[in-house]
Design an enzyme around this catalytic site. Structure first.
Site, mmCIF file in Angstrom:
data_model
loop_
_atom_site.group_PDB
_atom_site.id
_atom_site.type_symbol
_atom_site.label_atom_id
_atom_site.label_comp_id
_atom_site.label_asym_id
_atom_site.label_seq_id
_atom_site.Cartn_x
_atom_site.Cartn_y
_atom_site.Cartn_z
ATOM 1 N N GLU A 102 49.610 98.414 -18.952
ATOM 2 C CA GLU A 102 49.880 96.976 -19.032
ATOM 3 C C GLU A 102 51.078 96.629 -19.911
ATOM 4 O O GLU A 102 51.832 95.706 -19.585
ATOM 5 C CB GLU A 102 48.635 96.240 -19.572
ATOM 6 N N SER A 358 -15.802 87.829 -24.859
ATOM 7 C CA SER A 358 -16.488 88.363 -26.042
ATOM 8 C C SER A 358 -15.566 89.089 -27.006
ATOM 9 O O SER A 358 -16.046 89.735 -27.948
ATOM 10 C CB SER A 358 -17.596 89.325 -25.599
#
Length: 783
Positions: A102, A358
């Protein structure tokens, strides 16, 4: 060779000439303009405003398990995958590949490459092929400020913005920002997201060929984006061009690398990640407590279990696994299938309030142990009992009669649990749960005694915290889902260490498919099941090794199913998960020992009465109790009496006139004896006294009656059309009880029956007299 000597006059004339030329140059208009332009440029350079670099940019969050494995990459507010990655966490090979491709002069230019700009401009004027002139700084300006750079005006703004960036930020900051914003195809921006989504790894672990593949994508992200199931020809061509330009001598093996994206987007432990993200905002990665290996193991077990039990109507489940040492959540499965709309799979069953059945019973027993109401071998009554308008029943609608506390909890009997809950005080079960942070939106009076049997909804994560408190010697701690969260070494004491240990001991029962005789060779599991009223929810929760595991079976829409029974539906899945987890651990059985320094003592008890044995108690068992708290007394059930050999009747004393033998009988209170009879359990009550035995002699032996209705001293009763019930608990040798109000005879009743009293208002001394002359009294007021 002779050196020519220049006369001083000539040297002076030459110097004067050069000075005049320089003076003319300085005085020339174009030179002054150039200087002015340079000074202006410097002034403008110094005055360039500081643009924001990444302020306001939204970043994704990477959520990872405790070992760094990726669980999810989130979308940003603008629907991008953009993961913040610092420059030091990016592979040097990727940085090098990007700069070579780049902007190879990135380190030397001031943000703009004038030579490249001129070359590109001349090429455009001549109508030739366009060549790239944008530096990395210019590309960052375009990306950061959303510039349209195909027009001269847009290009000029891009140049100015690039100069601004170079003026105020270092090269490293600019490069870091670019690598976090560069487009990598589709909705992926930045090398952090690209490396994670395309290659399943962080940017710092990228190889050389992978780095080169990524470096060429930003120049044409639409055409070069990586896909898993197609040929990435455009990317491969660009990759070859990179090698030709940057490394013409590159080896063929590197050139032949063909990048392929990961097949699927990572979306693991969805309910857990959702909960973590709800409380964590920002751009930093999140390292959680989750163990992905255990998470996926539990998910597989649930999937297999659902597949094998779909014919029973079981189609959804949830599970939560916690390490009690750190309270780290290791696995959280909110539903059987997150993406299944038919079961409302995106609902999180670990955080949805459900009836616990329970599963709260162990905490009733823990509080009762703490408050000195019972010890594990205490005898409780599993018998019909009314609590005002509340008439609880056992799940099987049967009654077992007298039962040990440990057996009552292990067999999940409702009546003993409700009876104990009615006796709790400071705290009651309701106060205990509220103090533990359990959300109970209604008042205690509205829940009443239905609370012990699942009368309130509770979240799985709260149940797990409570069971972890039992494993942590009664200390309640918060769950931990991120490794950055503080790890509290000490929690809040909600149960004494002694009661917590004894409660777990009472839950150490064989798993459903193992006989008690075989359980000694199996690593202990302390577990409990629960079934909600109406068969809406099936639960099973276990403490094992140093983990707590909870499993829920049910439907999020509340649809009932008779198959939703804790022991039959949830417990099998629970033990399948435990077995799978233990398969990778050393097969080592560790005993469950009391915590160091605990106030506990292990002694022999009478196996029949649950009290300390005396000489006549022949059947004995070992058990624990809490000295100074547990209700310990010497057994008075087994008593030796004198029996006439000839007729088998009892006599109070040996007066030498009869042939007698000494025998041991069981002297049970009348209410328990009645329960034994109803349950069909044979006992050995004493024979009646010889007819004609003086009452004064019999009254000296045994215990007086105990009035149980009315229930207390100085009780206020209300006269109405309904008569007042009278009942007393007596010794086993009593047949009848006589009742008096002051000196007025009310009536007599069999010990198994209740007498009704129709009274007028007033204050009375109520007396119960048994048929051996033993009596007890209490004061009552009738209004």
């Amino acid at each position: 060779m002779k050196t020519r000597v220049i006369p001083n006059e000539e040297r002076d004339l030459s110097t004067a000439g050069r000075s005049r030329k320089l003076s003319h140059v300085i005085k020339a208009p174009w030179a002054r303009s150039l200087v002015l332009l340079g000074m202006t440029a410097c002034f403008v350079w110094l005055l360039l405003p500081k643009p924001p670099l990444l302020d306001g940019v939204s970043f994704s969050q990477c959520v990872r398990d405790r070992d760094g494995k990726l669980l999810r990459v989130t979308l940003t507010s603008d629907q991008k995958f953009r993961v913040w990655t610092s420059l030091r966490d990016i592979s040097p090979e990727l940085i090098d590949a990007t700069l070579r491709y780049e902007d190879k002069y990135f380190a030397r230019h001031p943000g703009v490459n004038p030579i490249a700009l001129l070359r590109s401009g001349f090429g455009a004027l001549r109508g030739g092929a366009r060549t790239g002139a944008s530096t990395i700084t210019m590309q960052l300006a375009r990306l950061r400020f959303q510039l349209q750079t195909r027009t001269p005006t847009g290009k000029f703004i891009q140049i100015v913005r690039a100069l601004e960036l170079e003026r105020h930020y270092s090269k490293s900051e600019i490069l870091e920002a670019y690598l976090n914003l560069a487009p990598y195809g589709r909705n992926i921006e930045g090398v952090g997201a690209a490396s994670q989504i395309y290659f399943g790894k962080t940017a710092e672990r990228l190889t050389g060929p992978e780095s080169i593949s990524l470096s060429v994508i930003p120049q044409s992200p639409t055409r070069r984006a990586l896909y898993a199931n197609r040929d990435n020809r455009s990317l491969n061509t660009a990759q070859d061009n990179w090698y030709d330009r940057a490394r013409p001598d590159a080896q063929n093996s590197a050139r032949e690398f063909s990048a392929r994206a990961e097949m699927e987007r990572t979306f693991l432990a969805p309910h857990f990640v959702q909960q973590v993200l709800a409380t964590e905002k920002g751009r930093d990665g999140i390292v959680t407590t989750l163990d992905l290996q255990k998470q996926q193991l539990i998910e597989r077990r649930i999937t297999d279990y659902i597949r094998g039990n779909r014919n029973r109507g079981i189609q959804n489940a949830a599970a939560l696994l916690v390490d009690v040492r750190t309270m780290d959540v290791l696995a959280q499965v909110g539903s059987a299938d997150f993406f299944n709309g038919e079961i409302q799979g995106q609902v999180d069953g670990t955080r949805s309030p459900r009836s616990p059945g329970s599963t709260l019973k162990p905490f009733i027993y823990a509080l009762a142990l703490d408050q000195g109401l019972i010890h594990p071998l205490s005898i409780l009554a599993d018998a019909p009992r009314s609590f005002g308008d509340y008439n609880p029943e056992n799940f099987d609608r049967e009654f077992l009669g007298p039962i040990r506390a440990s057996d009552a909890l292990a067999r999940s009997r409702n009546l003993p649990a409700v009876e104990l809950a009615s006796q709790l005080a400071h705290p009651t079960l309701y106060e205990f749960l509220r103090g533990a942070g359990v959300a109970l939106p209604r008042s205690e009076s509205l829940y009443g005694l239905a609370l012990p049997l699942g009368g309130a909804e509770i979240k799985m994560e709260d149940l797990v915290r409570l069971y972890a408190a039992l494993a942590n010697n009664g200390e309640l701690r918060s769950l931990r889902r991120k490794l950055s969260d503080p790890n509290s070494v000490r929690g809040r004491q909600v149960i004494t260490p002694e009661a917590a240990f004894l409660t777990l001991e009472m839950l150490n029962v064989p798993r459903p498919e193992i006989n008690f005789a075989d359980s000694s060779n199996v690593a202990p599991v302390f577990w409990k099941t629960g079934t909600s009223h109406g068969f809406h929810d099936a639960w099973s929760i276990a403490v094992f090794n140093h983990y707590v595991l909870a499993v829920w079976i049910g439907n999020f829409d509340g649809k009932p199913n008779p198959a939703f029974v804790g022991r039959a539906a949830a417990a099998p899945l629970l033990f399948q998960i435990i077995d799978s987890l233990r398969a990778s651990w050393p097969d080592r059985i560790e005993p469950h020992l009391p915590p160091p320094g605990a106030n506990l003592k292990r002694v022999e008890f009478c196996a029949v009465s649950g009290d300390l044995p005396e000489i006549h108690c022949t059947h004995r068992v070992e058990g624990w109790f809490i000295p100074g708290i547990s209700p310990i007394k010497t057994c008075d059930v087994h008593q030796e009496v004198l029996v006439d050999v000839a007729i088998g009747l009892r006599v109070p004393i040996d007066d030498g006139t009869r042939q007698l033998r000494r025998e041991v009988y069981e002297f049970w209170p009348s209410d328990l004896l009645r329960l034994f009879e109803r349950a069909g359990v044979p006992r050995r009550p004493p024979p009646p006294f010889l007819p004609g035995t003086e009452s004064e002699l019999t009254a000296r032996i045994g215990n007086p009656p105990r009035i149980i209705s009315p229930t207390g001293e100085h009780e206020t009763l209300f006269a109405s059309s309904n008569a007042i019930p009278l009942r007393a608990k007596t010794d086993a040798d009593v047949r009848e009880v006589y009742w008096f109000a002051d000196k007025t005879f009310i009536g007599k009743s069999n010990v198994t029956e209740m007498l009704t009293w129709k009274s007028t208002p007033g204050d009375y001394q109520l007396t119960a007299l048994d048929d051996h002359g033993r009596s007890t009294s209490c004061s009552v007021t009738v209004r």
